[in-house]
Design a protein around this motif. Sequence first.
Motif, PDB file in Angstrom:
ATOM      1  N   MET A 131      -2.789  -8.962   5.416  1.00  0.00           N
ATOM      2  CA  MET A 131      -3.506  -8.337   4.298  1.00  0.00           C
ATOM      3  C   MET A 131      -4.290  -9.406   3.532  1.00  0.00           C
ATOM      4  O   MET A 131      -3.749 -10.426   3.143  1.00  0.00           O
ATOM      5  CB  MET A 131      -2.514  -7.656   3.359  1.00  0.00           C
ATOM      6  CG  MET A 131      -3.200  -6.819   2.302  1.00  0.00           C
ATOM      7  SD  MET A 131      -2.010  -6.048   1.225  1.00  0.00           S
ATOM      8  CE  MET A 131      -1.573  -4.646   2.190  1.00  0.00           C
ATOM      9  N   THR A 132      -5.557  -9.154   3.401  1.00  0.00           N
ATOM     10  CA  THR A 132      -6.404 -10.140   2.740  1.00  0.00           C
ATOM     11  C   THR A 132      -6.358  -9.944   1.237  1.00  0.00           C
ATOM     12  O   THR A 132      -5.827  -8.945   0.738  1.00  0.00           O
ATOM     13  CB  THR A 132      -7.862  -9.959   3.193  1.00  0.00           C
ATOM     14  OG1 THR A 132      -8.274  -8.674   2.776  1.00  0.00           O
ATOM     15  CG2 THR A 132      -7.974 -10.103   4.710  1.00  0.00           C
ATOM     16  N   PHE A 133      -6.914 -10.951   0.552  1.00  0.00           N
ATOM     17  CA  PHE A 133      -6.979 -10.866  -0.911  1.00  0.00           C
ATOM     18  C   PHE A 133      -7.766  -9.633  -1.359  1.00  0.00           C
ATOM     19  O   PHE A 133      -7.438  -8.974  -2.349  1.00  0.00           O
ATOM     20  CB  PHE A 133      -7.642 -12.148  -1.441  1.00  0.00           C
ATOM     21  CG  PHE A 133      -7.863 -12.108  -2.923  1.00  0.00           C
ATOM     22  CD1 PHE A 133      -6.793 -12.302  -3.803  1.00  0.00           C
ATOM     23  CD2 PHE A 133      -9.118 -11.840  -3.449  1.00  0.00           C
ATOM     24  CE1 PHE A 133      -6.991 -12.246  -5.167  1.00  0.00           C
ATOM     25  CE2 PHE A 133      -9.319 -11.783  -4.814  1.00  0.00           C
ATOM     26  CZ  PHE A 133      -8.242 -11.992  -5.689  1.00  0.00           C
ATOM     27  N   LYS A 134      -8.772  -9.285  -0.545  1.00  0.00           N
ATOM     28  CA  LYS A 134      -9.638  -8.143  -0.851  1.00  0.00           C
ATOM     29  C   LYS A 134      -8.817  -6.845  -0.855  1.00  0.00           C
ATOM     30  O   LYS A 134      -8.966  -6.003  -1.753  1.00  0.00           O
ATOM     31  CB  LYS A 134     -10.742  -8.074   0.204  1.00  0.00           C
ATOM     32  CG  LYS A 134     -11.943  -7.255  -0.173  1.00  0.00           C
ATOM     33  CD  LYS A 134     -12.984  -7.411   0.923  1.00  0.00           C
ATOM     34  CE  LYS A 134     -14.156  -6.483   0.704  1.00  0.00           C
ATOM     35  NZ  LYS A 134     -15.129  -6.611   1.803  1.00  0.00           N
ATOM     36  N   HIS A 135      -7.943  -6.737   0.132  1.00  0.00           N
ATOM     37  CA  HIS A 135      -7.111  -5.533   0.211  1.00  0.00           C
ATOM     38  C   HIS A 135      -6.166  -5.428  -0.978  1.00  0.00           C
ATOM     39  O   HIS A 135      -5.962  -4.351  -1.543  1.00  0.00           O
ATOM     40  CB  HIS A 135      -6.300  -5.545   1.515  1.00  0.00           C
ATOM     41  CG  HIS A 135      -7.132  -5.201   2.713  1.00  0.00           C
ATOM     42  ND1 HIS A 135      -7.479  -6.132   3.687  1.00  0.00           N
ATOM     43  CD2 HIS A 135      -7.724  -4.041   3.088  1.00  0.00           C
ATOM     44  CE1 HIS A 135      -8.227  -5.561   4.603  1.00  0.00           C
ATOM     45  NE2 HIS A 135      -8.391  -4.276   4.256  1.00  0.00           N
ATOM     46  N   VAL A 136      -5.620  -6.574  -1.338  1.00  0.00           N
ATOM     47  CA  VAL A 136      -4.708  -6.597  -2.494  1.00  0.00           C
ATOM     48  C   VAL A 136      -5.448  -6.179  -3.750  1.00  0.00           C
ATOM     49  O   VAL A 136      -4.943  -5.409  -4.577  1.00  0.00           O
ATOM     50  CB  VAL A 136      -4.084  -8.007  -2.655  1.00  0.00           C
ATOM     51  CG1 VAL A 136      -3.292  -8.087  -3.945  1.00  0.00           C
ATOM     52  CG2 VAL A 136      -3.220  -8.343  -1.460  1.00  0.00           C
ATOM     53  N   PHE A 137      -6.660  -6.667  -3.924  1.00  0.00           N
ATOM     54  CA  PHE A 137      -7.461  -6.327  -5.092  1.00  0.00           C
ATOM     55  C   PHE A 137      -7.734  -4.818  -5.146  1.00  0.00           C
ATOM     56  O   PHE A 137      -7.577  -4.180  -6.189  1.00  0.00           O
ATOM     57  CB  PHE A 137      -8.780  -7.106  -5.062  1.00  0.00           C
ATOM     58  CG  PHE A 137      -9.719  -6.694  -6.170  1.00  0.00           C
ATOM     59  CD1 PHE A 137      -9.498  -7.133  -7.491  1.00  0.00           C
ATOM     60  CD2 PHE A 137     -10.792  -5.844  -5.917  1.00  0.00           C
ATOM     61  CE1 PHE A 137     -10.327  -6.727  -8.510  1.00  0.00           C
ATOM     62  CE2 PHE A 137     -11.632  -5.446  -6.943  1.00  0.00           C
ATOM     63  CZ  PHE A 137     -11.408  -5.889  -8.246  1.00  0.00           C
ATOM     64  N   TYR A 138      -8.095  -4.239  -3.998  1.00  0.00           N
ATOM     65  CA  TYR A 138      -8.371  -2.790  -3.955  1.00  0.00           C
ATOM     66  C   TYR A 138      -7.113  -1.971  -4.286  1.00  0.00           C
ATOM     67  O   TYR A 138      -7.174  -0.966  -4.994  1.00  0.00           O
ATOM     68  CB  TYR A 138      -8.908  -2.385  -2.583  1.00  0.00           C
ATOM     69  CG  TYR A 138     -10.361  -2.788  -2.351  1.00  0.00           C
ATOM     70  CD1 TYR A 138     -11.302  -2.680  -3.388  1.00  0.00           C
ATOM     71  CD2 TYR A 138     -10.799  -3.254  -1.118  1.00  0.00           C
ATOM     72  CE1 TYR A 138     -12.629  -3.045  -3.173  1.00  0.00           C
ATOM     73  CE2 TYR A 138     -12.133  -3.617  -0.914  1.00  0.00           C
ATOM     74  CZ  TYR A 138     -13.027  -3.510  -1.953  1.00  0.00           C
ATOM     75  OH  TYR A 138     -14.326  -3.875  -1.768  1.00  0.00           O
ATOM     76  N   PHE A 179      -4.621  -2.990  -6.118  1.00  0.00           N
ATOM     77  CA  PHE A 179      -4.365  -3.164  -7.546  1.00  0.00           C
ATOM     78  C   PHE A 179      -5.272  -2.251  -8.367  1.00  0.00           C
ATOM     79  O   PHE A 179      -4.828  -1.553  -9.299  1.00  0.00           O
ATOM     80  CB  PHE A 179      -4.588  -4.637  -7.915  1.00  0.00           C
ATOM     81  CG  PHE A 179      -4.411  -4.915  -9.379  1.00  0.00           C
ATOM     82  CD1 PHE A 179      -3.128  -4.896  -9.963  1.00  0.00           C
ATOM     83  CD2 PHE A 179      -5.504  -5.166 -10.187  1.00  0.00           C
ATOM     84  CE1 PHE A 179      -2.973  -5.150 -11.310  1.00  0.00           C
ATOM     85  CE2 PHE A 179      -5.346  -5.409 -11.539  1.00  0.00           C
ATOM     86  CZ  PHE A 179      -4.073  -5.400 -12.107  1.00  0.00           C
ATOM     87  N   ALA A 180      -6.551  -2.219  -7.986  1.00  0.00           N
ATOM     88  CA  ALA A 180      -7.512  -1.368  -8.709  1.00  0.00           C
ATOM     89  C   ALA A 180      -7.125   0.108  -8.594  1.00  0.00           C
ATOM     90  O   ALA A 180      -7.198   0.874  -9.569  1.00  0.00           O
ATOM     91  CB  ALA A 180      -8.908  -1.604  -8.151  1.00  0.00           C
ATOM     92  N   PHE A 181      -6.661   0.523  -7.407  1.00  0.00           N
ATOM     93  CA  PHE A 181      -6.281   1.918  -7.173  1.00  0.00           C
ATOM     94  C   PHE A 181      -5.076   2.313  -8.041  1.00  0.00           C
ATOM     95  O   PHE A 181      -5.044   3.376  -8.669  1.00  0.00           O
ATOM     96  CB  PHE A 181      -5.954   2.120  -5.690  1.00  0.00           C
ATOM     97  CG  PHE A 181      -5.413   3.480  -5.385  1.00  0.00           C
ATOM     98  CD1 PHE A 181      -6.262   4.595  -5.365  1.00  0.00           C
ATOM     99  CD2 PHE A 181      -4.066   3.671  -5.144  1.00  0.00           C
ATOM    100  CE1 PHE A 181      -5.754   5.846  -5.098  1.00  0.00           C
ATOM    101  CE2 PHE A 181      -3.556   4.924  -4.874  1.00  0.00           C
ATOM    102  CZ  PHE A 181      -4.405   6.015  -4.852  1.00  0.00           C
ATOM    103  N   LEU A 182      -4.107   1.372  -8.084  1.00  0.00           N
ATOM    104  CA  LEU A 182      -2.912   1.650  -8.887  1.00  0.00           C
ATOM    105  C   LEU A 182      -3.252   1.758 -10.375  1.00  0.00           C
ATOM    106  O   LEU A 182      -2.719   2.603 -11.090  1.00  0.00           O
ATOM    107  CB  LEU A 182      -1.863   0.558  -8.658  1.00  0.00           C
ATOM    108  CG  LEU A 182      -1.175   0.600  -7.286  1.00  0.00           C
ATOM    109  CD1 LEU A 182      -0.293  -0.624  -7.086  1.00  0.00           C
ATOM    110  CD2 LEU A 182      -0.351   1.877  -7.149  1.00  0.00           C
TER     111      LEU A 182
END
Lengths: 308, 153
Positions: free
Chosen positions: B1-8, B10-13
């Motif tokens: 899982m890339t940083f980009k996926h983690v960011f998305y 987080f934004a979704f939550l």
Amino acid sequence: MKLKYIGLLFVGLFFLQLLPAAAQQKLKALIVTGQDGNHWWKGSTDAIQKILENSDRFKVEVAVTPPLGQDISSFRPTFKSFDLVVVNYGGTTWPKDTQRDMEQYMEAGGALVVIHSAIVPMADWPEYNKMTALGAWDGRDERVGPYVYYKHDRLVYDYSPGSAGHHGLQHPFTVCHKKIEHPILKGLPPLWSHFKDELYTRLRGPAQHMEVLATTIDDTDARNDGREDPLMWTVNYGKGRVFVTVMGHVGNDPELRYAMECTGFQVTLLRGCEWAATGQVTQPVPKDFPSDGIQTFRKEFKAPFNAK
Amino acid sequence: MTFKHVFYLFAFLCLTKTTHAQYQTSEARTWNAYPPSVVKSGYGFNQSKVVLMEGDAEDVEVILFSRDAGHYPYFDLFRSYYVIIGYYSKEVKYTSSEILSDKRELILEDRNKDGCFELYRRYLKDGQFTVDENGNNLRGHWVYDRIEFNKSK
């Protein structure tokens, strides 16, 4: 001289004959009691026994059931040995055999008197509901029959749904006779004041073959819209006669029987018992009977010397 | 899982939480005059009065609950207690101890004439009393109390 002794002998024999005859005239009554969760049944039974026996009209025996919660399957008094059965009972429904004995006793012309809380128990015994005509609580609702009351001086059979039984705080109230020519009430004041009692209202039941003798208005019930609730009534069951009075509360906290000390309660009970047992009332109207606004008491449960 | 996926994620939550907050409301109040929890077993509502009482900025509703505690020929005995509830806040401010008396009274008076009411009560000390053999002549140590309450306590 000889003739004089023979005469005295005959006079003596005559009076000897009268004595057992007088004793035979006493009616045999049985009080059934022994269970009541909300009333001091020992105190009320003692009062009822005194009221009946002090009248010299009744000889009383008491049948006591096992205590509340215990097995009463062996409780089976011989009703047919008595001229009158008084039910002062508020507990477990009697065993089937005892029920059948009572039904046969009444169908054959027996006499039953039901006092105060005895209209509450045994709702699951349909014939008892017919004998009492009206009942309260114990799951009774529109399925057992209509509410019965007077309104605008008319007897109303009200089939609206709802539970049976209501009482507010104990209070004194005025008793109004509706059948002033009935033997139980004949000659008594048509309005009289009853001492503090627990007034049962919103009664309902099969209400068959019943005659409402007296009513009162429960002015402590905010929901009462001019209803006069039955206080005393009679029922014809088979060839038998039933008298019901809802007066006569005896609390279970202290042994206080003030409602039963009321002269009006005692006299109407006594007359109701005699009527149920014989179909007529021989007792004279006592001078100490209460009237409208006047309460009188018989604390010893017997008529005072000046009552006649 | 890339940083980009983690960011998305987080934004979704964050968005989900915000959306949920849009529909979140305070806990529904299912009672009107008083919460059922203030009614002790065997007691019932008797009467209530809305007043401004000493030491309180808000109007309160003083509610009397009572039950029968014995019937005697010329008097009855009752156990009773009071509950004081904020008229607007609906906060239960005070629940009194139970008392034994021959009356169910709600005595709210402004005896010191300051525009605020005080609550008084009359009862038998320790619930002790005597009567004669006929159930008359009620005797006991009568206590006359002024109920004080302080919501800061």
